[in-house]
Design an enzyme around this catalytic site. Structure first.
Site, PDB file in Angstrom:
ATOM      1  N   HIS A   1       0.919  -1.257   0.037  1.00  0.00           N
ATOM      2  CA  HIS A   1       0.170  -0.130  -0.101  1.00  0.00           C
ATOM      3  C   HIS A   1       0.831   1.365  -0.032  1.00  0.00           C
ATOM      4  O   HIS A   1       0.451   2.380  -0.630  1.00  0.00           O
ATOM      5  CB  HIS A   1      -0.750  -0.029   1.160  1.00  0.00           C
ATOM      6  CG  HIS A   1      -1.915  -0.842   1.031  1.00  0.00           C
ATOM      7  ND1 HIS A   1      -3.349  -0.801   1.641  1.00  0.00           N
ATOM      8  CD2 HIS A   1      -2.286  -2.047   0.047  1.00  0.00           C
ATOM      9  CE1 HIS A   1      -4.337  -1.777   1.396  1.00  0.00           C
ATOM     10  NE2 HIS A   1      -3.542  -2.315   0.441  1.00  0.00           N
TER      11      HIS A   1
ATOM     12  N   HIS B   1      -1.559 -12.385  -2.682  1.00  0.00           N
ATOM     13  CA  HIS B   1      -3.042 -13.105  -2.012  1.00  0.00           C
ATOM     14  C   HIS B   1      -2.251 -14.513  -1.633  1.00  0.00           C
ATOM     15  O   HIS B   1      -3.296 -15.266  -1.422  1.00  0.00           O
ATOM     16  CB  HIS B   1      -3.917 -13.024  -2.942  1.00  0.00           C
ATOM     17  CG  HIS B   1      -4.287 -11.488  -2.525  1.00  0.00           C
ATOM     18  ND1 HIS B   1      -5.556 -11.143  -3.240  1.00  0.00           N
ATOM     19  CD2 HIS B   1      -4.060 -10.434  -1.812  1.00  0.00           C
ATOM     20  CE1 HIS B   1      -5.866  -9.908  -3.017  1.00  0.00           C
ATOM     21  NE2 HIS B   1      -4.874  -9.388  -2.131  1.00  0.00           N
TER      22      HIS B   1
HETATM   23  C1  HEM Z   1      -5.056  -8.420   1.597  1.00  0.00           C
HETATM   24  C2  HEM Z   1      -7.562  -6.422  -2.020  1.00  0.00           C
HETATM   25  C3  HEM Z   1      -3.469  -6.588  -4.565  1.00  0.00           C
HETATM   26  C4  HEM Z   1      -1.152  -8.343  -0.795  1.00  0.00           C
HETATM   27  C5  HEM Z   1      -5.896  -7.709   0.994  1.00  0.00           C
HETATM   28  C6  HEM Z   1      -7.376  -7.447   1.366  1.00  0.00           C
HETATM   29  C7  HEM Z   1      -8.214  -6.791   0.427  1.00  0.00           C
HETATM   30  C8  HEM Z   1      -7.158  -6.826  -0.652  1.00  0.00           C
HETATM   31  C9  HEM Z   1      -9.557  -6.418   0.613  1.00  0.00           C
HETATM   32  C10 HEM Z   1      -7.772  -7.648   2.868  1.00  0.00           C
HETATM   33  C11 HEM Z   1      -7.465  -6.437   3.965  1.00  0.00           C
HETATM   34  C12 HEM Z   1      -7.869  -6.840   5.301  1.00  0.00           C
HETATM   35  O1  HEM Z   1      -9.084  -6.931   5.455  1.00  0.00           O
HETATM   36  O2  HEM Z   1      -7.038  -7.173   6.186  1.00  0.00           O
HETATM   37  C13 HEM Z   1      -6.814  -6.106  -2.869  1.00  0.00           C
HETATM   38  C14 HEM Z   1      -7.165  -6.044  -4.250  1.00  0.00           C
HETATM   39  C15 HEM Z   1      -6.004  -5.890  -4.961  1.00  0.00           C
HETATM   40  C16 HEM Z   1      -5.056  -6.407  -4.262  1.00  0.00           C
HETATM   41  C17 HEM Z   1      -8.404  -5.263  -4.681  1.00  0.00           C
HETATM   42  C18 HEM Z   1      -5.767  -5.708  -6.491  1.00  0.00           C
HETATM   43  C19 HEM Z   1      -6.703  -5.728  -7.254  1.00  0.00           C
HETATM   44  C20 HEM Z   1      -2.663  -6.696  -3.787  1.00  0.00           C
HETATM   45  C21 HEM Z   1      -1.042  -6.971  -4.096  1.00  0.00           C
HETATM   46  C22 HEM Z   1      -0.585  -7.528  -3.178  1.00  0.00           C
HETATM   47  C23 HEM Z   1      -1.386  -7.816  -2.162  1.00  0.00           C
HETATM   48  C24 HEM Z   1      -0.703  -6.441  -5.287  1.00  0.00           C
HETATM   49  C25 HEM Z   1       1.023  -7.554  -2.969  1.00  0.00           C
HETATM   50  C26 HEM Z   1       1.905  -7.787  -3.862  1.00  0.00           C
HETATM   51  C27 HEM Z   1      -1.833  -8.432   0.166  1.00  0.00           C
HETATM   52  C28 HEM Z   1      -1.717  -9.288   1.251  1.00  0.00           C
HETATM   53  C29 HEM Z   1      -3.012  -9.454   2.306  1.00  0.00           C
HETATM   54  C30 HEM Z   1      -3.645  -8.499   1.334  1.00  0.00           C
HETATM   55  C31 HEM Z   1      -0.413  -9.931   1.764  1.00  0.00           C
HETATM   56  C32 HEM Z   1      -3.122  -9.814   3.452  1.00  0.00           C
HETATM   57  C33 HEM Z   1      -2.832  -8.895   4.771  1.00  0.00           C
HETATM   58  C34 HEM Z   1      -2.991  -9.398   5.956  1.00  0.00           C
HETATM   59  O3  HEM Z   1      -2.919 -10.715   6.028  1.00  0.00           O
HETATM   60  O4  HEM Z   1      -3.384  -8.878   6.862  1.00  0.00           O
HETATM   61  N1  HEM Z   1      -5.939  -7.154  -0.195  1.00  0.00           N
HETATM   62  N2  HEM Z   1      -5.489  -6.736  -2.757  1.00  0.00           N
HETATM   63  N3  HEM Z   1      -2.616  -7.305  -2.438  1.00  0.00           N
HETATM   64  N4  HEM Z   1      -3.232  -8.137   0.270  1.00  0.00           N
HETATM   65 FE1  HEM Z   1      -4.301  -7.542  -1.363  1.00  0.00          FE
END
Ligand code: HEM
Length: 761
Positions: free
Chosen positions: A103, A282
């Site tokens: 982010h 993810h």
């Molecule tokens: C978690 C959306 C792309 C890495 C999440 C969460 C959302 C989300 C809604 C949950 C947040 C929460 O409630 O804790 C998206 C969308 C993306 C995107 C819409 C693009 C279309 C990415 C990218 C990465 C990433 C590019 C890293 C390269 C992560 C990780 C989590 C996460 C590691 C887990 C966080 C945790 O476990 O606390 N994402 N994401 N995301 N996202 Fe994404």
């Protein structure tokens, strides 16, 4: 829950004696009364006065004292040491740290280079209080012990990116490298245009907010020509990228794919990098959606004072661990969320998914097959859940191009691994500019990458003083005018933007596509041809010494400025630092350089014919302020540079607009003197109010023409005061000295090979 302190709004403060009133800075102030005013004072934000480390702090020297291996093992130990106030999911903070780092970097936008991880702006509003950054405040607070241990030798910005890398490594992804060198900002940025606003994606049901979202876009999702306004990169203001529930939260995966492609392209990512990043990211962690957004407390910037900078208070249970609510969607994508594996893509493709709702009420997807693998609770042993996908995850499966890439990654895990680690490296380093700015032992791991706008190593020995003098003489002997030489040197540096440190004169890309083909640079083409002749003659007679075209362009401009100063009666000399190199067409990513094409450049009195189409409602002088900001100019520097360039005849089309002098080519204060002449009356030439004529009041004689970019220095109160400081009887010599200072500064903007890592000077 709105527990915002009522003091903030009351305005009751003893202001002297027993009179009650408002406090310094409290609204309403200037901007409340005059919202359209040009906010020239923005140029002085984030200056040395706001910096506790002071002007002499050398970050490179401080960073060099760190042993990166030890630092990384300290971070990795912290990642697996759970603390009670915010227990780690699955005993590992890695996933939440990856999200924090992503982010931080994901705000980057190619159109103006702003955003990105480079200055740790996530610490400040608005970014740190965006809905999408919910609970990243906890991630940064968890890192505070490391920050305090390493002190100012480790910036927050470097720490956040490095922690992302450590998290990935800890969970099994071989990273591609790490470059330090990010300098923290020390105050919020209230100048960047993040576009119209929808704060909470769960609330877009309201028709008003739908309108607000659509103001960011041309057309509706699915229409031909559907696109985001420039320079935006996120589908919503308070998001980093797209709504995970689909456009308008409508659960449409194909519509989501459209938004993903547009927003990730604006982040400078192609389809393959986009899929690698989303599927790679993810593979880790989970989404948190136990409590409806309406029950969650205010963001850090609105939270009560005793929250000590943390926001999004969750009143349910402990408010953390198994009760955590962040985005609103609940669940994990894979059975082993702390291990780098291919389970995300395997599960996405092995099962069909149907829509369901999280406990918080958010729209998400779950496998139709009850036999699909289950995912463990992040805190409660033995508790298992179905797999979760977001609408934006299903998008990768339904969009034909994304699907083809997923299938390749699914079939070849090593290919996927390399693609993700390279895309992550680009994501987190994209806004750092030339590789000269990268610090630390892990930089060498990475080779030259096209997105770094590579420059070859300097060849041959550096020019000495005699060479410089001889070259200046040779340039002036060509008969090229002062105007043409100044215009060409300025055009070479004009692409520079401090936001992502791209552009500038080094590399001589002015002579390469696409820059050489831009109409605004047409005037430079014959000058460059003539300078190539000077270069060839020098090489032929210098006994093995060479001058790069990039150096020669700048040197020629500086020789012309000295000549102009002489014509105005001053013997001032312009400093010159050789060492620029010429790059090649192969090392120039034409598509990425097209983003540097100006739609307006006040210094060259250029406003593209398509300006209104690209920047509806934006005045050219506002675009000019934007440019001055990207050049890191102060208001006096901006004024002096513009006033000097006008009397040196630096209009892109050679016209006389704004050239308020009868002695073009002499470095006089004429522009400022004539602009502030009280005998003149200015009237607009037509209803577009883009050009103006200044007439002598007494006779009606048309004396000068000028653009908005010129008149603003006489109409804006702050700029006019600066104009007065130079237009008076004692202004000429001060003006020449100030012009040479700002000219030299601008010519050196991209010289990170010699500038080092000091923030100022
Ligand atoms: C978690 C959306 C792309 C890495 C999440 C969460 C959302 C989300 C809604 C949950 C947040 C929460 O409630 O804790 C998206 C969308 C993306 C995107 C819409 C693009 C279309 C990415 C990218 C990465 C990433 C590019 C890293 C390269 C992560 C990780 C989590 C996460 C590691 C887990 C966080 C945790 O476990 O606390 N994402 N994401 N995301 N996202 Fe994404």
């Amino acid at each position: 829950q709105t527990n915002t302190c009522s003091f903030h709004m009351s305005g009751a403060l003893p202001a002297g004696g027993d009179h009650l009133g408002g406090a310094f800075g409290q609204s309403p102030t200037l901007d409340s009364w005059y919202p359209q005013r040009l906010r020239v004072e923005l140029l002085h934000r984030n200056g040395v006065d706001a910096d506790p480390l002071g002007a002499d702090f050398d970050y490179a020297a401080a960073f060099a004292t760190i042993d990166l291996t030890t630092l990384k093992s300290d971070i990795k130990r912290l990642l697996t040491t759970s603390v009670d106030w915010w227990p780690a999911d699955y005993g590992n903070y890695g996933p939440q740290m990856i999200r924090m780092a992503w982010h931080a970097a994901g705000t980057y936008r190619i159109a103006d280079g702003r955003g990105g991880a480079g200055a740790a702006m996530q610490r400040f509003a608005p970014i740190g209080s965006w809905w999408d950054n919910a609970n990243t405040d906890k991630s940064r607070r968890l890192l505070q012990p490391i920050k305090h241990q390493y002190g100012n030798a480790l910036s927050w910005a470097d720490l956040m990116v490095l922690t992302g890398n450590c998290s990935l490594e800890l969970m099994g992804l071989p990273t591609y490298g790490f470059g330090g060198g990010r300098l923290d900002a020390w105050e919020p940025d209230d100048g960047t245009w993040w576009g119209p606003e929808v704060w909470n994606p769960h609330a877009v049901a309201s028709p008003d907010e739908m309108v607000s979202r659509d103001e960011r876009w041309h057309g509706q999702n699915g229409d031909a020509g559907y696109d985001l306004q420039s320079p935006l990169a996120a589908s919503h203001q308070a998001l980093i990228y797209v709504n995970p529930e689909g456009p308008y939260s409508n659960g449409d995966p194909l519509g989501s794919a459209r938004d993903i492609r547009i927003t990730f392209t604006r982040m400078a990512m192609n389809d393959e990098e986009t899929v690698a990043l989303i599927a790679g990211g993810h593979a880790f962690g989970k989404s948190h959606g136990q409590v409806p957004a309406s029950d969650i407390g205010p963001s850090p910037e609105k939270a009560p004072i005793e929250s000590m900078g943390l926001g999004w208070h969750n009143p349910v249970g402990t408010g953390s661990a198994e009760h955590t609510s962040t985005n609103g969607i609940e669940g994990s994508w894979t059975p082993n969320p702390t291990q780098w594996d291919n389970a995300y893509l395997e599960n996405l493709f092995a099962y069909d998914y149907e829509q369901t709702k999280s406990p918080a009420g958010a729209l998400q997807w779950t496998p139709t097959d009850s036999e699909a693998p289950k995912t463990p609770d992040a805190h409660v042993p033995g508790q298992m859940y179905p797999l979760m996908m977001m609408t934006s995850d299903i998008a990768l499966k339904v969009d034909p191009e994304y699907r083809a890439i997923c299938e390749r990654f699914l079939a070849d895990f090593d290919l996927f691994t390399l693609a993700f680690s390279k895309a992550w490296y680009k994501l987190t380093h994209r806004d750092m500019g030339p590789k000269h700015r990268y610090l630390g032992p892990e930089v060498t791991i990475a080779d030259d990458l096209l997105w770094q706008d590579p420059l070859p190593d300097a060849a041959g020995s550096s020019l000495d003083e005699a060479d410089v003098a001889a070259l200046k003489e040779a340039v002036l002997a060509t008969g090229l005018s002062v105007s043409d030489l100044v215009y060409t040197a300025f055009s070479a540096v004009s692409t520079y933007r401090d936001s992502d440190k791209r552009g500038g004169a080094n590399g001589a890309r002015l002579a390469l596509s696409p820059q050489k083909d831009w109409p605004v640079n047409r005037r430079t083409v014959p000058v460059i041809d003539a300078l190539r002749n000077v270069q060839a003659a020098f090489t032929a007679t210098s006994g093995g010494r060479e001058v790069s075209l990039a150096d020669l362009i700048v040197l020629a401009g500086s020789a012309a400025v000295e000549q102009a100063a002489r014509a105005a009666g001053s013997d001032a000399s312009v400093p010159f630092t050789p060492g620029r190199v010429d790059t090649t067409q192969e090392l120039t990513d034409i598509e990425m350089f097209e983003w540097l094409r100006p739609i307006a450049d006040g210094f060259r009195n250029f406003v593209s014919e398509r300006f209104e189409e690209f920047a509806p409602g934006v005045a050219p002088e506002a675009a000019f302020l934007d440019k001055a900001n990207l050049f890191t100019l102060t208001a006096p520097e901006w004024t002096v540079l513009h006033a000097g360039l006008r009397v040196l005849g630096s209009n892109w089309d050679g016209s006389d607009v704004g050239v308020l002098t009868d002695h073009v080519g002499a470095l006089t204060t004429d522009f400022l003197v004539n602009l502030t002449d009280t005998d003149l009356i200015w009237t607009k030439d037509d209803e577009t109010a883009m050009t103006f004529t200044g007439r002598v009041q007494a006779t009606g004689e048309a004396r000068w023409r000028a653009s908005r970019n010129d008149l603003v220095f006489g109409s804006n109160a702050q700029l006019r005061s600066i104009a007065d400081a130079y237009a008076g009887s004692d202004g000429q010599e001060r003006f020449v000295r100030a012009f040479i200072r700002v000219w030299s500064k601008v010519m050196m903007l991209d010289r990170y090979d010699v500038k080092g890592h000091k923030r100022y000077g």
